[in-house]
Design a protein around this motif. Structure first.
Motif, mmCIF file in Angstrom:
data_model
loop_
_atom_site.group_PDB
_atom_site.id
_atom_site.type_symbol
_atom_site.label_atom_id
_atom_site.label_comp_id
_atom_site.label_asym_id
_atom_site.label_seq_id
_atom_site.Cartn_x
_atom_site.Cartn_y
_atom_site.Cartn_z
ATOM 1 N N UNK A 87 -0.233 2.459 -7.925
ATOM 2 C CA UNK A 87 0.298 1.258 -7.273
ATOM 3 C C UNK A 87 1.510 0.693 -7.991
ATOM 4 N N UNK A 88 1.617 0.898 -9.309
ATOM 5 C CA UNK A 88 2.732 0.324 -10.074
ATOM 6 C C UNK A 88 3.846 1.333 -10.341
ATOM 7 N N UNK A 147 0.848 -1.191 0.000
ATOM 8 C CA UNK A 147 0.000 0.000 0.000
ATOM 9 C C UNK A 147 0.882 1.240 0.000
ATOM 10 N N UNK A 148 0.649 2.142 -0.958
ATOM 11 C CA UNK A 148 1.446 3.359 -1.052
ATOM 12 C C UNK A 148 0.864 4.435 -0.143
ATOM 13 N N UNK A 186 7.258 3.340 -9.794
ATOM 14 C CA UNK A 186 8.539 2.971 -9.194
ATOM 15 C C UNK A 186 9.534 4.106 -9.351
ATOM 16 N N UNK A 187 10.196 4.448 -8.274
ATOM 17 C CA UNK A 187 11.197 5.515 -8.326
ATOM 18 C C UNK A 187 12.394 5.118 -9.165
ATOM 19 N N UNK A 188 12.692 3.815 -9.247
ATOM 20 C CA UNK A 188 13.840 3.360 -10.036
ATOM 21 C C UNK A 188 13.664 3.692 -11.506
ATOM 22 N N UNK A 189 12.425 3.767 -11.961
ATOM 23 C CA UNK A 189 12.169 4.049 -13.367
ATOM 24 C C UNK A 189 12.196 5.521 -13.735
ATOM 25 N N UNK A 190 12.461 6.399 -12.786
ATOM 26 C CA UNK A 190 12.446 7.833 -13.055
ATOM 27 C C UNK A 190 13.789 8.309 -13.592
#
Length: 239
Positions: free
Chosen positions: A220-221, A213-214, A223-227
């Motif tokens: 919900x999907x 849970x954010x 992701x900080x890694x994808x920024x």
């Protein structure tokens, strides 16, 4: 899927490690430079490696340029001292600010509006509002891997435990009262669930396939890694 680690570059390996070895404790490390300038920075390659004497381990990468040593490592190497502070939810935003790559002459306590508290044995100050802080003396240091990540081991010489969480009669720390913040991939998690096993089958069934849970209201999907501003060094660049 099976991946050969030798076929992956450093960024790919790093993403897998930080996304699967979770949650990781955050070592919020305070140090002093040789000139007496306070520094404060969070590290999630952080754990305990010994109990008598108590020893903590921190792995410190280079700054985002891949070359410059982080101030935390320089200070520990030069002075042989540091303090590991616990991060809780009220401190999370200010902890995140101390991950920015400030110049060495910047006091991160002041930059993040954090009150200092004096230590007893070591010179670096503690985070005043942290419910747990551990004063450490450098025990040993070495490098690991192709990029020369620095590993420092610190012997804990003083524990600072907030009075309401510690019972000296049985050396019990009320962990459930801490609600610590941990590190996931490039995000954080609030540790607020406690259980013992076995759990009732209905609980397991209800939670099967559910996502975390954010708390921040993002999808919900997400992701900080994808920024785009994510850095494989783990650094956060202040804009």
């Amino acid at each position: 899927m099976i991946l050969d680690a030798d076929d992956l570059d450093a960024a790919q390996t790093y993403k897998i490690l930080i996304s699967t070895i979770v949650p990781r404790a955050i070592g919020w490390i305070s140090t002093l430079s040789k000139d007496g300038i306070p520094n404060l920075a969070p590290f999630s390659f952080f754990t305990v490696v010994g109990r008598k004497p108590p020893v903590l381990s921190i792995t410190i990468q280079h700054k985002s340029d891949g070359v410059t040593l982080k101030d935390t490592y320089v200070n520990i190497h030069d002075t042989g001292e540091f303090v590991a502070n616990l991060v809780t939810l009220p401190l999370a935003e200010r902890m995140h600010k101390t991950a920015f790559e400030h110049l060495p002459e910047v006091d991160e306590f002041e930059a993040a509006s954090l009150e200092k508290a004096p230590s007893v044995v070591v010179r670096p100050p503690r985070v005043a509002l942290a419910p747990v802080a551990m004063e450490c003396k450098l025990e040993r240091e070495f490098t690991v891997g192709d990029f020369g990540d620095h590993v420092v081991w610190g012997r804990v010489v003083r524990f600072h435990l907030r009075d309401d969480i510690y019972n000296p009669a049985n050396s019990h720390v009320d962990t459930a009262a801490l609600a610590p913040v941990g590190r996931l991939a490039a995000e954080y998690t609030l540790v607020e669930n406690v259980f013992t096993t076995p759990l009732e089958p209905t609980i397991l069934q209800e939670r099967q396939g559910t996502r975390m849970h954010r708390l921040d209201g993002r999808p919900a999907d997400w992701s900080a890694v994808g920024q785009k501003n994510w850095s494989p060094s783990g650094s956060v660049l202040e804009k």
